[in-house]
Design a protein around this motif. Structure first.
Motif, short mmCIF file in Angstrom:
data_model
loop_
_atom_site.label_atom_id
_atom_site.label_comp_id
_atom_site.label_asym_id
_atom_site.label_seq_id
_atom_site.Cartn_x
_atom_site.Cartn_y
_atom_site.Cartn_z
N VAL A 169 41.39 32.22 42.44
CA VAL A 169 42.50 32.63 42.04
C VAL A 169 42.86 32.41 40.74
O VAL A 169 43.07 33.34 39.64
CB VAL A 169 43.73 32.58 42.97
N LEU B 264 40.20 34.28 38.52
CA LEU B 264 40.70 35.59 38.05
C LEU B 264 41.78 35.79 37.62
O LEU B 264 41.82 36.76 36.62
CB LEU B 264 40.90 36.08 39.83
N LEU B 265 42.65 35.10 37.50
CA LEU B 265 44.03 35.13 36.68
C LEU B 265 43.91 35.20 35.28
O LEU B 265 44.29 35.75 34.39
CB LEU B 265 45.32 34.30 37.29
N ALA C 270 41.63 37.90 33.86
CA ALA C 270 42.56 39.02 33.91
C ALA C 270 43.62 38.79 32.59
O ALA C 270 43.94 39.87 31.66
CB ALA C 270 43.27 39.16 34.95
N LEU D 153 42.16 42.70 37.51
CA LEU D 153 42.12 42.07 38.52
C LEU D 153 41.45 42.88 39.63
O LEU D 153 40.67 42.69 40.44
CB LEU D 153 43.45 41.45 39.26
N ALA E 194 37.88 43.34 39.15
CA ALA E 194 36.84 42.09 39.26
C ALA E 194 36.22 42.31 40.65
O ALA E 194 36.48 42.94 41.37
CB ALA E 194 37.97 40.90 39.22
N ASP F 23 41.30 37.34 47.41
CA ASP F 23 41.57 36.59 46.19
C ASP F 23 42.41 37.56 45.17
O ASP F 23 43.33 37.21 44.24
CB ASP F 23 40.14 36.03 45.58
N LYS F 24 41.98 38.90 45.15
CA LYS F 24 42.56 39.63 44.20
C LYS F 24 44.07 39.97 44.67
O LYS F 24 44.81 39.92 43.81
CB LYS F 24 41.88 41.02 44.20
N ALA G 132 45.88 36.64 43.53
CA ALA G 132 45.86 36.67 42.02
C ALA G 132 47.04 37.86 41.69
O ALA G 132 47.88 37.38 40.70
CB ALA G 132 44.77 37.07 41.31
N ILE G 133 47.21 38.89 42.30
CA ILE G 133 48.15 40.03 41.86
C ILE G 133 49.49 39.57 41.87
O ILE G 133 50.44 39.65 41.50
CB ILE G 133 47.69 41.20 42.31
#
Length: 163
Positions: free
Chosen positions: A106, A109-110, A113, A124, A127, A133-134, A137-138
């Motif tokens: 995460v 990803l963050l 992004a 995100l 990705a 995980d998305k 992350a959001i």
């Protein structure tokens, strides 16, 4: 750009960075570029034209601000007291992410992004990562941007399973 123009741009960038109270390393991370490259800009040395786009972004300037300065001498406005641009907010979020309790996937990803050119949520969603995980992350991005408390990894995982 001539050597004199590069030198003038370098002084402008250095002045605006110093007005924000940030180091070359901190600004370079926002661009993103190496601190060596940021230093070359401030020293008025030759860099790729695309480097200036990163500088503008890190300083919160609209695209083309440096070219306009070279062409007309028009300086961008100095940051005002209490002003926080998007790049500063995102860098603060990056630091919170890296220090936070989020799973490494995460965090990656963050950070990617937040350093993308567009909307971090779109980055995100685009990705190549598992949907769970998305989602985490959001949710983390929304919490961090709203100034909310950081969710524990276990709580984030529980919420993702119920989504």
């Amino acid at each position: 750009m001539s050597p004199d123009q590069r030198a003038a741009v370098g002084k402008l960038v250095q002045r605006h960075r110093a007005a924000r109270g940030l180091s070359q390393d901190a600004m370079a991370a926002r661009a993103p570029m190496s601190a060596v490259t940021w230093g070359r800009v401030e020293d008025g040395k030759g860099v790729h034209a695309a480097t200036y786009v990163g500088v503008e972004r890190a300083l919160g300037w609209p695209l083309g601000t440096i070219a306009r300065y070279v062409d007309t001498g028009e300086e961008p406005p100095a940051p005002t007291s209490g002003e926080t641009d998007v790049a500063e907010q995102d860098q603060d979020i990056v630091e919170s992410v890296l220090d936070g309790p989020y799973p490494d996937a995460v965090k990656v990803l963050l950070v990617k992004a937040l350093r993308s050119d567009g909307d971090p949520v779109d980055a995100l969603l685009d990705a190549a990562a598992p949907d769970g995980d998305k989602i985490r992350a959001i949710r983390a991005l929304r919490e961090l941007r709203s100034g909310g408390s950081r969710a524990s990894p276990a709580r984030s995982a529980d919420r993702a399973r119920t989504a």
